[in-house]
Motif scaffolding. Sequence first.
Motif, PDB file in Angstrom:
ATOM      1  N   LEU A  47       0.825  -1.206   0.000  1.00 28.55           N
ATOM      2  CA  LEU A  47       0.000   0.000   0.000  1.00 28.55           C
ATOM      3  C   LEU A  47       0.855   1.250   0.000  1.00 28.55           C
ATOM      4  O   LEU A  47       1.846   1.340   0.738  1.00 28.55           O
ATOM      5  CB  LEU A  47      -0.914   0.031   1.224  1.00 28.55           C
ATOM      6  N   SER A  48       0.450   2.219  -0.807  1.00 24.99           N
ATOM      7  CA  SER A  48       1.095   3.530  -0.832  1.00 24.99           C
ATOM      8  C   SER A  48       0.021   4.597  -0.655  1.00 24.99           C
ATOM      9  O   SER A  48      -0.688   4.936  -1.593  1.00 24.99           O
ATOM     10  CB  SER A  48       1.830   3.751  -2.165  1.00 24.99           C
ATOM     11  N   CYS A  49      -0.105   5.080   0.566  1.00 24.63           N
ATOM     12  CA  CYS A  49      -1.026   6.179   0.851  1.00 24.63           C
ATOM     13  C   CYS A  49      -0.708   6.705   2.245  1.00 24.63           C
ATOM     14  O   CYS A  49      -0.052   6.024   3.029  1.00 24.63           O
ATOM     15  CB  CYS A  49      -2.488   5.767   0.734  1.00 24.63           C
ATOM     16  N   GLY A  50      -1.181   7.903   2.534  1.00 24.44           N
ATOM     17  CA  GLY A  50      -0.804   8.541   3.784  1.00 24.44           C
ATOM     18  C   GLY A  50      -1.864   8.537   4.848  1.00 24.44           C
ATOM     19  O   GLY A  50      -1.758   9.258   5.843  1.00 24.44           O
ATOM     20  N   SER A  51      -2.896   7.709   4.655  1.00 27.36           N
ATOM     21  CA  SER A  51      -3.997   7.719   5.613  1.00 27.36           C
ATOM     22  C   SER A  51      -4.706   6.375   5.587  1.00 27.36           C
ATOM     23  O   SER A  51      -4.444   5.525   4.740  1.00 27.36           O
ATOM     24  CB  SER A  51      -4.970   8.852   5.283  1.00 27.36           C
ATOM     25  N   ALA A  52      -5.643   6.196   6.521  1.00 23.68           N
ATOM     26  CA  ALA A  52      -6.347   4.924   6.659  1.00 23.68           C
ATOM     27  C   ALA A  52      -7.301   4.693   5.494  1.00 23.68           C
ATOM     28  O   ALA A  52      -7.948   5.617   5.006  1.00 23.68           O
ATOM     29  CB  ALA A  52      -7.113   4.906   7.981  1.00 23.68           C
ATOM     30  N   VAL A  53      -7.399   3.432   5.070  1.00 26.55           N
ATOM     31  CA  VAL A  53      -8.323   3.043   4.000  1.00 26.55           C
ATOM     32  C   VAL A  53      -9.089   1.804   4.440  1.00 26.55           C
ATOM     33  O   VAL A  53      -8.646   1.038   5.291  1.00 26.55           O
ATOM     34  CB  VAL A  53      -7.576   2.742   2.675  1.00 26.55           C
ATOM     35  N   GLU A  54     -10.270   1.621   3.850  1.00 28.08           N
ATOM     36  CA  GLU A  54     -11.042   0.400   4.078  1.00 28.08           C
ATOM     37  C   GLU A  54     -10.419  -0.738   3.285  1.00 28.08           C
ATOM     38  O   GLU A  54      -9.874  -0.528   2.198  1.00 28.08           O
ATOM     39  CB  GLU A  54     -12.489   0.597   3.637  1.00 28.08           C
ATOM     40  N   MET A  55     -10.532  -1.975   3.802  1.00 28.33           N
ATOM     41  CA  MET A  55      -9.947  -3.122   3.109  1.00 28.33           C
ATOM     42  C   MET A  55     -10.893  -4.320   3.103  1.00 28.33           C
ATOM     43  O   MET A  55     -10.568  -5.390   3.634  1.00 28.33           O
ATOM     44  CB  MET A  55      -8.627  -3.523   3.773  1.00 28.33           C
ATOM     45  N   PRO A  56     -12.068  -4.207   2.506  1.00 23.19           N
ATOM     46  CA  PRO A  56     -12.961  -5.364   2.433  1.00 23.19           C
ATOM     47  C   PRO A  56     -12.360  -6.499   1.613  1.00 23.19           C
ATOM     48  O   PRO A  56     -12.839  -7.638   1.678  1.00 23.19           O
ATOM     49  CB  PRO A  56     -14.223  -4.788   1.772  1.00 23.19           C
ATOM     50  N   TRP A  57     -11.304  -6.196   0.876  1.00 21.87           N
ATOM     51  CA  TRP A  57     -10.641  -7.150  -0.005  1.00 21.87           C
ATOM     52  C   TRP A  57      -9.472  -7.878   0.665  1.00 21.87           C
ATOM     53  O   TRP A  57      -8.786  -8.691   0.028  1.00 21.87           O
ATOM     54  CB  TRP A  57     -10.093  -6.395  -1.227  1.00 21.87           C
ATOM     55  N   ILE A  58      -9.238  -7.613   1.949  1.00 23.58           N
ATOM     56  CA  ILE A  58      -8.013  -8.107   2.589  1.00 23.58           C
ATOM     57  C   ILE A  58      -7.921  -9.633   2.608  1.00 23.58           C
ATOM     58  O   ILE A  58      -6.826 -10.203   2.640  1.00 23.58           O
ATOM     59  CB  ILE A  58      -7.882  -7.534   4.016  1.00 23.58           C
ATOM     60  N   GLY A  59      -9.059 -10.328   2.544  1.00 26.47           N
ATOM     61  CA  GLY A  59      -9.039 -11.785   2.529  1.00 26.47           C
ATOM     62  C   GLY A  59      -8.412 -12.372   1.280  1.00 26.47           C
ATOM     63  O   GLY A  59      -8.084 -13.571   1.245  1.00 26.47           O
ATOM     64  N   LYS A  60      -8.237 -11.546   0.254  1.00 27.65           N
ATOM     65  CA  LYS A  60      -7.680 -12.032  -1.007  1.00 27.65           C
ATOM     66  C   LYS A  60      -6.177 -11.800  -1.137  1.00 27.65           C
ATOM     67  O   LYS A  60      -5.605 -12.081  -2.183  1.00 27.65           O
ATOM     68  CB  LYS A  60      -8.426 -11.392  -2.186  1.00 27.65           C
ATOM     69  N   VAL A  61      -5.553 -11.295  -0.099  1.00 26.08           N
ATOM     70  CA  VAL A  61      -4.092 -11.127  -0.120  1.00 26.08           C
ATOM     71  C   VAL A  61      -3.501 -11.918   1.044  1.00 26.08           C
ATOM     72  O   VAL A  61      -4.081 -11.974   2.129  1.00 26.08           O
ATOM     73  CB  VAL A  61      -3.657  -9.647  -0.049  1.00 26.08           C
TER      74      VAL A  61
END
Length: 806
Positions: free
Chosen positions: A447-461
Motif C-alpha cells: 500500500l502507498s497512501c498517507g492515511s487509513a483506508v477500508e480493506m474489504p478485499w483483505i481476505g484475497k491477499v
Amino acid sequence: MKYKELIAKMTLEEKASLMSGKDFWQTQNIERLGINSIFLADGPHGIRKQAVGADKPGLNAGEPATCYPTAATVANSWNAELGEKVGEYLGEEAIAQKVNVLLGPGVNMKRNPLCGRNFEYFSEDPYLAGKMAASYIRGIQSYGVAACVKHFAANNQEERRMSIDTIVDERTLREIYLTAFEIAVKEGKTKSIMSSYNKLNGTYTNENLHLMQDILRGEWDYKGTVITDWGGSNDRIAGLLAGNELEMPTTAGETDQEIIQAIKRGEIKEDVLDECVDRLLDLIFTTEKAYQRPHVEFNVERHHRVSQKVAEESIVLLKNEGNILPLRFGKKVAVIGDFAKDARYQGAGSSIVNPTILDHTLDCFEESGIVSIGYEPGFERYGKKSQHKIDEACELAKKADVILLYLGLDEATEAEGLDRDSMKIPENQIQLLNAIYEVNQNIIAILSCGSAVEMPWIGKVKGLLHGYLGGQAGARAILRVLSGDVNPSGKLAETYPLRYEDTPSFRHFPGNEASVEYREGMYIGYRYYDTADVNVLFPFGFGLSYTTFVYSDLEVTKDGVTFIITNTGRIAGMEIAQLYVGCDSEDIFRPKKELKGFDKVFINAGESKKVKIPFDDKTFRYYNIKTNKWEIEEAEYSVLIGASSTDIRLVDRIHVEGTGAPLPYDKIKLPSYFAGKVTNVDEEEFEILLGRKVPVSTWDRTKPLGYNDIIAQCQYAKGWVARFTYRLVVFAHWYLRKVGKRSSANLIMMSIYHMPFRGIARLTGGVVNMPMLDGILMMVNGHFFKGLRHVWKERNKKVRFTKVKL
C-alpha cells in the motif's frame, strides 16, 4: 524585553512594518537599524524553498531537497530518536538553502480518516504526536534555525478550513487537541507556532485570547513568535492584541496602516506592539546566528540514505499469512501496479518537495535479490477502468510464484485544501485484485497512501505491507523489507476501522456549512473503539515482525514501570512497547485506556532486555472544567503494557493520590459520554458538555455577504455576477475532473471555492486591498455598477499612493 534599546530607536511606522511580510516568503527588513529579512519555507518532510522569486504566490516548484517520509509515516516508527535525526537533517538542509524558519511539523489530530492533510500529521493520539513533534523540533533547531509547529489549533479538516467554526468542549480541547502543542512548546521548545485558519468556538484562532494568551502565553509560558497561516489574518488589530506577531504574506503595507491608526486612536497601546516586535526580533536575530558559520552544501547521497533508513523503520507489516514474507530466494515474482513504476512517495499541496533523487521500484530489483519476471501497470493511476490492462496483468500473474501488487491512493486524492470522499481504494484497483486472485492467490499487496483506508478485499491477499508515503527512498526501503534484509518494525499510529461508518465523527464531518461540532468529545481513534467495544480492522499500535517477542516481569512503582521483553524468534528485531493507563473509577468519564508512554528497543534473537518507561506529568491527569486546571483523580489505575492498544501483554494496578478537586460532571445528564458510545449524541447532551448553546450551523442566507463569507456562498448572492461566478467555478471544477486534470480541479476548490472574500485581499500581496474588496462585495450583493465604480476609484487611489511612495 530583550531589544528594548533597539525598539526605542524605531519609528511607529517601522515597528508596524515588521508585523507583516515583505513578500510571500520573507519578513520585512529595516536597513538603517541592521534588521534583515528572514526566509520562511514549507518543510514538514523536506524543504520547499520556491525556485522562483519570493514575491511569487502559489505552489511553485521548490529547489531540490531531500524528500523524507511524511509525518504520518515516521509516526509509525514510534522512534523519537529517529524523529530527531530527521529534524537534524532538515535543519542542515535549511542552512544550506538559507532558510530561517521551517514551517513544520504539523501536529493536528487525526479526528477523522478523511481529512485530506492527514498524511502531514503524526497520529490520532496527542501523546505520540507531541513526543514525535518535540523530537523533530529539537533536531531542526539544533542547527540554529526555527521550527514552526502548526496549525494551532483544532484544524482537523480541509473543507472550508478558512471559515469553519470548530465547536469543541474545553476538556476535549485541552486533552486531545492541545496536548501535542503543549509538548511541542514545553519539551521541543519551538521558536515559532503557526496559527490555524479556522475559528475556535466562535473566534478565529489568531484572535482567540483564551487560546493565545490564557493558554499559550500564560499556562505554557511561551516566549516565541506566532505566525499566521498564509492569508489567515482576519482582524489585524485583534490578532495583534492576541499576540499574533507576524502576518504572512505581505499586504503591501495595508495592515501596517491599520496598526498605526489603531495606536493613534488609542484602540491599542504601543506597548503591545513593542512586545510583539521584541518577540519577532528574537526570532530574526537568533536564526540569523545560524549563518555565521561557514556555508557547507549538504551531502545529497548521505541524506538520501538517511531518508531510506527512516522509511525502513516506518514500514508496517499488516498481514503475513503462511509466512509468505520475507520472500524466499529463487521465487519468481510478478510486479503489478502503477505505483511500482512511479512511486507514490509524498502528499500534495504546500508540502510538495522537489526530490534530489527518486528511487523507483523497477530500478531497485537487482540489488534487492528479488527475481522479477516482469511488470504490468494493471490499472490507470487516476481511476479510469481498463480491461486490457487487467488482462495483461493476469497473464503475467499466471507465470509467477508470487505477485507483488502495488495499490494505493493517487496524488490528487490526498491533498491540502480538500478532504477525501471516502475511505475506499479506487474501484479499478479492486477489480484488478479480484481478477489476479482468480489466476494466482499468492498475492502480497503493498500500500502507498498517507492515511487509513477500508480493506474489504483483505481476505484475497496473503501479505500486506503498508509503506505509507516513504519519501524519495521509500521504494527501495519497501524492497528491503520484502526481501528480508530489513525486519519490519513499524506499528500503526492510527486505527484502521472496518468501515468509515464505524468512525466516531462519521455524522459530524466535515460539519454543516458554518461550523463543525465535535460531539464525540475526547473519544477519537482507539479511545472510542476500545471504550465502545467496536471491532476494527487494525488497532492503534499494531504491526507484525519477522520474529516474535514475549513480555514478562512487570514491576510498577510510583515513578514508572519496568518489564522484560525477550526475542523468542530466530532473527534480530525491534519491538515497540506501549504503556497504557486506565482509571478504574466511574465518577469522571474517560476512555478505557490512554497511551502514556512508549519505547522502541532492538533485541537480538534469543536475547532479553529490560525496558523502563517512566511516568510523567501527563500520566494520570485530566482537565477539570470546574477548577479550570489539570487535576488528578484519586483512584485505582490499571497499568497496561501492550504490543498494541488491544494486544495487552502485562497488567498491574496502582493507587494514586488525587488533588481533591470537585467532580466536574453530572453523570445522569451525560449518558453517552460515560458509556463512551458517542456516535449519535443529541444536541441537548452536547450542549450540557459544552456548557452553552450550540451556534447555528447553517449560513444566514438573509444577510449580505461579507469578508468572512466564502466564494461558495455566491450561489445565493443577490448580485447576478456573483451567482454567475459561482456557476462558472462549479463548471470549471466539473470539467477539469472530467478531462482528467484532477490536480487543477483540486486547486480550484482550495484556492477559490472555499476561499473567504477577505482572502482575495490577504493572499494577493496587495494587488487587491480591502477598500477594493468592499467594491467587489457591493457587486456580489446586487449593486454592480456602484461596486464597479468603487473598485475603480480605490484602485486609482492605490496606484497614486504607490507612485508617491516611490
